[in-house]
Design a protein around this motif. Sequence first.
Motif, PDB file in Angstrom:
ATOM      1  N   GLY A   1      32.878  27.867  40.813  1.00 63.62           N
ATOM      2  CA  GLY A   1      33.645  28.985  40.296  1.00 63.62           C
ATOM      3  C   GLY A   1      34.210  29.881  41.376  1.00 63.62           C
ATOM      4  N   GLN A   2      35.283  30.573  41.018  1.00 65.04           N
ATOM      5  CA  GLN A   2      35.841  31.606  41.889  1.00 65.04           C
ATOM      6  C   GLN A   2      34.992  32.853  41.742  1.00 65.04           C
ATOM      7  N   LEU A   3      34.600  33.460  42.863  1.00 64.19           N
ATOM      8  CA  LEU A   3      33.667  34.585  42.851  1.00 64.19           C
ATOM      9  C   LEU A   3      34.365  35.890  43.236  1.00 64.19           C
ATOM     10  N   PRO A   4      34.740  36.713  42.268  1.00 61.76           N
ATOM     11  CA  PRO A   4      35.234  38.054  42.610  1.00 61.76           C
ATOM     12  C   PRO A   4      34.057  38.970  42.931  1.00 61.76           C
ATOM     13  N   LEU A   5      34.341  40.034  43.666  1.00 58.46           N
ATOM     14  CA  LEU A   5      33.268  40.975  44.020  1.00 58.46           C
ATOM     15  C   LEU A   5      32.657  41.638  42.799  1.00 58.46           C
ATOM     16  N   THR A   6      33.375  41.628  41.685  1.00 61.67           N
ATOM     17  CA  THR A   6      32.849  42.301  40.495  1.00 61.67           C
ATOM     18  C   THR A   6      31.550  41.696  39.993  1.00 61.67           C
TER      19      THR A   6
END
Length: 309
Positions: free
Chosen positions: A76-81
């Motif tokens: 998965g793509q990991l945003p800082l959120t």
Amino acid sequence: MPAFAFAQQAAYPSRPISLIVPWPPGGQTDLTMRVLCDIAARQLGQPIVVENKPGAAGTLVAPLLKAAAADGYTIGQLPLTIYRAALLRKVPWDPLKDIAPVIQISGVTFGVVVPADSGFASWADLLAWGRANPGMLTVGSTGIGSTAHLAMEDVLSREGVRYIHVPYKGTADQMLAVATHTLMVGVNSNGFTPYVETGKLRLLAVFNAERSKRWPNVPTMRELGYPEAVYTSPYGIGAPMAVEAAIVRKLHDAFRIALFDPQHLRELARYEQEPEYLATADYGRFVQDVSARERRLLARLGLAGKMVE
């Protein structure tokens, strides 16, 4: 290592890989990740299928990775959120314990946009109207607790401006709302670029440390009197925590080649992005450090341990 396990890793991947993008189709993250995946798939010899799971400020990827089999076929793509959410409220996953960082890819430019014909010609105009009309200013972000939300809360809280926060699932729907005057102000990442360049939106300020090369006449929030208001939200790719190290290495190596491929670099440049590469170990240290910094920021804003509304 048992012979069967070794053979499994050597054969990886033997079928398509799913990559979860926690944003709607059509936004800049979705578009750049699709180009990245197409190139990485050529290195791995199997398709990488993007699955969009928008909502909750990009955090839906975290429980999905926690629940996925640790075989390297769901990433998965990991945003800082996802790291911030665990500090804002109780969640049934721990990003530092449940998700294995694979590689950091890039960061984004966040900015404040208004309709092109808005009466807000500058940040000062926006502040003046917000003070004169407390609680009337409508400001959109990519979700409750998102970097865009936190960035705007940071600067407007310093000015004592009360506003109505309107969360959206992603970039495309928020930018359309601003362009059609459904929303007075939008705070978003590089997805505003096509709207600004086609004259539909006006960019008032950016949250970079330095002025953007693409918009050299647009001031930074630092210049406008907020020295700590620098937000670029670097993102990367992760996998379930228990995935084998050999599989992580294969994923890292394929995505590193894809990251620096000219086709991907051109796609990043469309949205004023550049590579912010970190290898697996360095990326792991980064997310540990950023979680500590986020904890301090949320405490300063009085948001730690709360769901942001």
